[in-house]
Design an enzyme around this catalytic site. Structure first.
Site, PDB file in Angstrom:
ATOM      1  N   ASN A 126      16.212  -2.809  -1.512  1.00 29.45           N
ATOM      2  CA  ASN A 126      15.184  -1.803  -1.837  1.00 29.45           C
ATOM      3  C   ASN A 126      15.599  -0.379  -1.458  1.00 29.45           C
ATOM      4  OD1 ASN A 126      12.303  -3.965  -1.163  1.00 29.45           O
ATOM      5  ND2 ASN A 126      13.346  -3.534  -3.086  1.00 29.45           N
ATOM      6  N   ASP A 185       5.662  -9.752  -4.696  1.00 27.91           N
ATOM      7  CA  ASP A 185       6.245  -9.060  -5.848  1.00 27.91           C
ATOM      8  C   ASP A 185       5.164  -8.712  -6.875  1.00 27.91           C
ATOM      9  OD1 ASP A 185       8.296  -7.923  -7.292  1.00 27.91           O
ATOM     10  OD2 ASP A 185       8.856  -9.785  -8.288  1.00 27.91           O
ATOM     11  N   GLY A 186       5.477  -7.711  -7.697  1.00 30.34           N
ATOM     12  CA  GLY A 186       4.610  -7.377  -8.819  1.00 30.34           C
ATOM     13  C   GLY A 186       3.771  -6.123  -8.627  1.00 30.34           C
TER      14      GLY A 186
HETATM   15  C1  FPP Z   1       7.686  -5.664  -4.743  1.00 27.44           C
HETATM   16  O1  FPP Z   1       7.010  -5.116  -5.842  1.00 27.44           O
HETATM   17  C2  FPP Z   1       7.162  -5.155  -3.499  1.00 27.44           C
HETATM   18  C3  FPP Z   1       7.851  -4.362  -2.641  1.00 27.44           C
HETATM   19  C4  FPP Z   1       9.228  -3.924  -2.899  1.00 27.44           C
HETATM   20  C5  FPP Z   1       7.253  -3.832  -1.412  1.00 27.44           C
HETATM   21  C6  FPP Z   1       6.153  -4.630  -0.784  1.00 27.44           C
HETATM   22  C7  FPP Z   1       5.291  -3.688  -0.029  1.00 27.44           C
HETATM   23  C8  FPP Z   1       3.947  -3.780   0.115  1.00 27.44           C
HETATM   24  C9  FPP Z   1       3.196  -4.925  -0.362  1.00 27.44           C
HETATM   25  C10 FPP Z   1       3.146  -2.714   0.771  1.00 27.44           C
HETATM   26  C11 FPP Z   1       3.552  -2.236   2.127  1.00 27.44           C
HETATM   27  C12 FPP Z   1       3.820  -3.315   3.104  1.00 27.44           C
HETATM   28  C13 FPP Z   1       3.164  -3.492   4.276  1.00 27.44           C
HETATM   29  C14 FPP Z   1       3.596  -4.565   5.198  1.00 27.44           C
HETATM   30  C15 FPP Z   1       2.027  -2.657   4.673  1.00 27.44           C
HETATM   31  P1  FPP Z   1       7.845  -4.346  -6.956  1.00 27.44           P
HETATM   32  O2  FPP Z   1       7.732  -2.903  -6.700  1.00 27.44           O
HETATM   33  O3  FPP Z   1       9.254  -4.862  -7.003  1.00 27.44           O
HETATM   34  O4  FPP Z   1       7.054  -4.777  -8.230  1.00 27.44           O
HETATM   35  P2  FPP Z   1       7.642  -4.926  -9.710  1.00 27.44           P
HETATM   36  O5  FPP Z   1       8.611  -6.091  -9.677  1.00 27.44           O
HETATM   37  O6  FPP Z   1       6.406  -5.246 -10.513  1.00 27.44           O
HETATM   38  O7  FPP Z   1       8.281  -3.634 -10.074  1.00 27.44           O
END
Ligand code: FPP
Length: 262
Positions: free
Chosen positions: A67, A19-20
């Site tokens: 998501n 996350d983040g």
């Molecule tokens: C949460 O951050 C993260 C996600 C919803 C997606 C995770 C994806 C990746 C790390 C990249 C692609 C994955 C692979 C396996 C190549 P957020 O967007 O919710 O962050 P925030 O809470 O700060 O808004």
């Protein structure tokens, strides 16, 4: 008897809520997609580091069933990053003996992602070095609903009696049926919640939350989490005195509640 003996030093199954990414990007006045891109870089580093350490199962929460509610553009970007990862990392997976698997309602994924997943799964099947599980279109409640549906179906066909429904039977109908429960779950980005990740499987999991955003999560940060984990005492509902007795008999407290206890 002890079905399985695992080291207390390293979790055999490590799960991560990455996350983040969005906040990482916002702090730098960058679009959210840039945070995900940098997040994908962290994925690559952490996967190979876990393999080097000897972690047997690594489960990454890459895309939740919730998501799908994000703006279309962000969903497309995440799917694109996933495709890039699958294409570009296949050789690393092969070189390092890493098997790829996916958990979640993968039928909802775009066909290109599904095709790549199938191809990489087939290419890496049986390598046995480490298993990388990508949680894609995954939700813990959704996984339980799908398992319950299968059980109800079996019951309706007369193949399952209510008394035969046990914790083990439920576990055998989850997407994670081939995996041990995670001993350690790391969440980056500072929020103290499970967000529908591995709800059933994390009943006894140690939870480690760090404020570090996923794009900034390095192998050093992972080592900090693992050091913290080594200091934990896993009791599975027992008292300290009971545990000391078990340890005196040579039982290690590293595996799940079904496997350790004599
Ligand atoms: C949460 O951050 C993260 C996600 C919803 C997606 C995770 C994806 C990746 C790390 C990249 C692609 C994955 C692979 C396996 C190549 P957020 O967007 O919710 O962050 P925030 O809470 O700060 O808004």
């Amino acid at each position: 008897m002890m079905a399985e003996s695992l080291s207390t030093e390293l979790p055999s199954h490590l799960a991560i809520i990455m996350d983040g990414n969005g906040r990482w990007a916002r702090r730098r006045c960058l679009p959210r997609g840039e945070g995900h891109k940098r997040g994908a870089r962290s994925v690559r580093k952490i996967v190979t580091h876990c393999r080097e350490l000897g972690v047997q199962h690594l489960t990454l929460y890459a895309f939740s069933s919730e998501n799908w509610r994000r703006p279309d553009r962000e969903v497309s970007q995440l799917m694109e990053l996933l495709c890039e990862f699958l294409v570009e990392e296949t050789s690393t997976l092969l070189d390092n003996g890493i098997e790829l698997e996916a958990i979640g309602d993968t039928a909802r994924l775009p066909s290109r992602v599904r095709e790549l997943l199938t191809a990489v799964r087939e290419q890496t099947r049986g390598l046995g070095g480490m298993r990388l599980n990508l949680a894609l279109s995954y939700g813990g409640r959704d996984e339980l609903v799908r398992a319950i549906r299968q059980l109800v179906h079996q019951a309706r066909e007369g193949e399952l009696r209510p008394e035969a429904v046990s914790e083990q039977l439920v576990a055998e109908h989850l997407d994670t049926r081939h995996l041990p429960d995670p001993e350690l779950l790391i969440r980056t980005g500072g929020e103290h919640r499970l967000s529908n990740f591995l709800l059933w499987q994390s009943a006894y999991t140690e939870l480690y939350v760090t404020d570090v955003a996923w794009p900034d999560f390095t192998t050093e940060q992972l080592e900090v989490a693992l050091t913290w984990y080594r200091g934990r005492r896993r009791r599975f509902g027992r008292t300290d005195e009971q545990l000391e007795g078990l340890e005196d008999q040579g039982y290690l407290m590293g595996s799940g509640p079904y496997s350790v206890i004599p």
